[in-house]
Design a protein around this motif. Sequence first.
Motif, mmCIF file in Angstrom:
data_model
loop_
_atom_site.group_PDB
_atom_site.id
_atom_site.type_symbol
_atom_site.label_atom_id
_atom_site.label_comp_id
_atom_site.label_asym_id
_atom_site.label_seq_id
_atom_site.Cartn_x
_atom_site.Cartn_y
_atom_site.Cartn_z
ATOM 1 N N ASP A 251 0.861 -1.176 0.000
ATOM 2 C CA ASP A 251 0.000 0.000 0.000
ATOM 3 C C ASP A 251 0.896 1.224 0.000
ATOM 4 O O ASP A 251 1.753 1.363 0.885
ATOM 5 C CB ASP A 251 -0.890 -0.029 1.249
ATOM 6 C CG ASP A 251 -2.008 1.004 1.175
ATOM 7 O OD1 ASP A 251 -2.497 1.266 0.064
ATOM 8 O OD2 ASP A 251 -2.396 1.533 2.231
ATOM 9 N N LEU A 252 0.740 2.069 -1.006
ATOM 10 C CA LEU A 252 1.507 3.305 -1.084
ATOM 11 C C LEU A 252 0.809 4.324 -0.183
ATOM 12 O O LEU A 252 -0.361 4.617 -0.379
ATOM 13 C CB LEU A 252 1.516 3.771 -2.536
ATOM 14 C CG LEU A 252 2.409 4.910 -2.933
ATOM 15 C CD1 LEU A 252 3.855 4.647 -2.561
ATOM 16 C CD2 LEU A 252 2.290 5.139 -4.431
ATOM 17 N N VAL A 253 1.520 4.810 0.828
ATOM 18 C CA VAL A 253 0.906 5.659 1.857
ATOM 19 C C VAL A 253 1.161 7.144 1.590
ATOM 20 O O VAL A 253 0.297 7.984 1.762
ATOM 21 C CB VAL A 253 1.456 5.284 3.250
ATOM 22 C CG1 VAL A 253 0.855 6.171 4.333
ATOM 23 C CG2 VAL A 253 1.171 3.816 3.548
ATOM 24 N N ASP A 254 2.381 7.456 1.205
ATOM 25 C CA ASP A 254 2.631 8.818 0.730
ATOM 26 C C ASP A 254 3.778 8.784 -0.259
ATOM 27 O O ASP A 254 4.493 7.793 -0.378
ATOM 28 C CB ASP A 254 2.854 9.816 1.876
ATOM 29 C CG ASP A 254 4.199 9.679 2.578
ATOM 30 O OD1 ASP A 254 5.153 9.145 1.975
ATOM 31 O OD2 ASP A 254 4.299 10.112 3.730
ATOM 32 N N ILE A 255 3.891 9.867 -1.014
ATOM 33 C CA ILE A 255 4.906 9.892 -2.068
ATOM 34 C C ILE A 255 5.373 11.319 -2.262
ATOM 35 O O ILE A 255 4.624 12.272 -2.023
ATOM 36 C CB ILE A 255 4.337 9.308 -3.378
ATOM 37 C CG1 ILE A 255 5.447 9.060 -4.392
ATOM 38 C CG2 ILE A 255 3.239 10.207 -3.954
ATOM 39 C CD1 ILE A 255 5.057 8.111 -5.516
ATOM 40 N N SER A 256 6.627 11.484 -2.632
ATOM 41 C CA SER A 256 7.169 12.787 -2.988
ATOM 42 C C SER A 256 8.154 12.559 -4.125
ATOM 43 O O SER A 256 8.344 11.422 -4.560
ATOM 44 C CB SER A 256 7.872 13.426 -1.786
ATOM 45 O OG SER A 256 9.027 12.678 -1.473
ATOM 46 N N GLU A 257 8.781 13.637 -4.571
ATOM 47 C CA GLU A 257 9.699 13.486 -5.704
ATOM 48 C C GLU A 257 10.870 12.572 -5.371
ATOM 49 O O GLU A 257 11.417 11.917 -6.242
ATOM 50 C CB GLU A 257 10.208 14.863 -6.141
ATOM 51 C CG GLU A 257 9.130 15.652 -6.857
ATOM 52 C CD GLU A 257 9.381 17.152 -6.792
ATOM 53 O OE1 GLU A 257 10.555 17.552 -6.740
ATOM 54 O OE2 GLU A 257 8.389 17.911 -6.792
ATOM 55 N N PRO B 117 7.458 16.008 -10.993
ATOM 56 C CA PRO B 117 6.312 16.615 -10.310
ATOM 57 C C PRO B 117 4.992 16.392 -11.043
ATOM 58 O O PRO B 117 3.958 16.188 -10.412
ATOM 59 C CB PRO B 117 6.661 18.105 -10.262
ATOM 60 C CG PRO B 117 8.148 18.150 -10.331
ATOM 61 C CD PRO B 117 8.568 16.960 -11.149
ATOM 62 N N ALA B 118 5.020 16.441 -12.374
ATOM 63 C CA ALA B 118 3.782 16.234 -13.132
ATOM 64 C C ALA B 118 3.258 14.821 -12.924
ATOM 65 O O ALA B 118 2.052 14.577 -12.900
ATOM 66 C CB ALA B 118 4.033 16.483 -14.625
ATOM 67 N N MET B 119 4.194 13.889 -12.736
ATOM 68 C CA MET B 119 3.828 12.508 -12.474
ATOM 69 C C MET B 119 3.113 12.410 -11.131
ATOM 70 O O MET B 119 2.126 11.696 -10.981
ATOM 71 C CB MET B 119 5.130 11.692 -12.461
ATOM 72 C CG MET B 119 4.960 10.233 -12.355
ATOM 73 S SD MET B 119 3.982 9.589 -13.704
ATOM 74 C CE MET B 119 2.958 8.504 -12.746
ATOM 75 N N LEU B 120 3.621 13.152 -10.132
ATOM 76 C CA LEU B 120 2.982 13.154 -8.815
ATOM 77 C C LEU B 120 1.573 13.721 -8.907
ATOM 78 O O LEU B 120 0.636 13.182 -8.314
ATOM 79 C CB LEU B 120 3.805 13.986 -7.828
ATOM 80 C CG LEU B 120 5.175 13.422 -7.457
ATOM 81 C CD1 LEU B 120 5.909 14.396 -6.553
ATOM 82 C CD2 LEU B 120 5.042 12.072 -6.789
ATOM 83 N N LEU C 281 -0.635 11.115 -10.357
ATOM 84 C CA LEU C 281 -0.936 10.059 -9.376
ATOM 85 C C LEU C 281 -2.010 10.479 -8.409
ATOM 86 O O LEU C 281 -2.931 9.736 -8.112
ATOM 87 C CB LEU C 281 0.308 9.748 -8.542
ATOM 88 C CG LEU C 281 1.307 8.819 -9.171
ATOM 89 C CD1 LEU C 281 2.395 8.526 -8.160
ATOM 90 C CD2 LEU C 281 0.610 7.555 -9.597
ATOM 91 N N CYS C 282 -1.847 11.702 -7.896
ATOM 92 C CA CYS C 282 -2.771 12.147 -6.872
ATOM 93 C C CYS C 282 -4.150 12.378 -7.475
ATOM 94 O O CYS C 282 -5.154 12.159 -6.811
ATOM 95 C CB CYS C 282 -2.225 13.382 -6.182
ATOM 96 S SG CYS C 282 -0.711 12.955 -5.272
ATOM 97 N N GLU C 283 -4.195 12.767 -8.736
ATOM 98 C CA GLU C 283 -5.491 12.877 -9.405
ATOM 99 C C GLU C 283 -6.127 11.501 -9.555
ATOM 100 O O GLU C 283 -7.330 11.336 -9.408
ATOM 101 C CB GLU C 283 -5.336 13.519 -10.789
ATOM 102 C CG GLU C 283 -5.173 15.024 -10.725
ATOM 103 C CD GLU C 283 -4.484 15.572 -11.961
ATOM 104 O OE1 GLU C 283 -4.477 14.878 -13.004
ATOM 105 O OE2 GLU C 283 -3.952 16.694 -11.885
#
Length: 112
Positions: free
Chosen positions: A33-39, A89-92, A95-97
């Motif tokens: 489970d991916l819980v949080d993500i950053s660059e 960043p655009a990838m992040l 993902l969040c969308e």
Amino acid sequence: MGMNLQTIPRASQRRSLSLMVKSRVRSRVVFVDLVDISEGGCKIRGKAGFAQLGDRVTMKVAGVNAPLGTIAWIEGPMAGVAFEGMMHPAMLDHLCEQTGASRAEPRQHRSI
């Protein structure tokens, strides 16, 4: 050489999400489970003992390969992954969308 938390730069902006991703740890397939993500990295939750410090991790997130990562810390079922490259960043945003707003009907996990 042992890595410690001080040597790992805290990545810019962490974004919380909850997304089941298919990963490989030491070439074994593990669903986490991916819980949080950053660059610069992410936090994942697996079964206790699913990874060890320094393990190489590859993940496919929303159909896209995340940068190669290394397990930087472990606390029970949670682990921190430091990416070797930077996640764009655009990838992040993408993902969040995909995951953040459940305005669309729930997606099946099979789509990874």
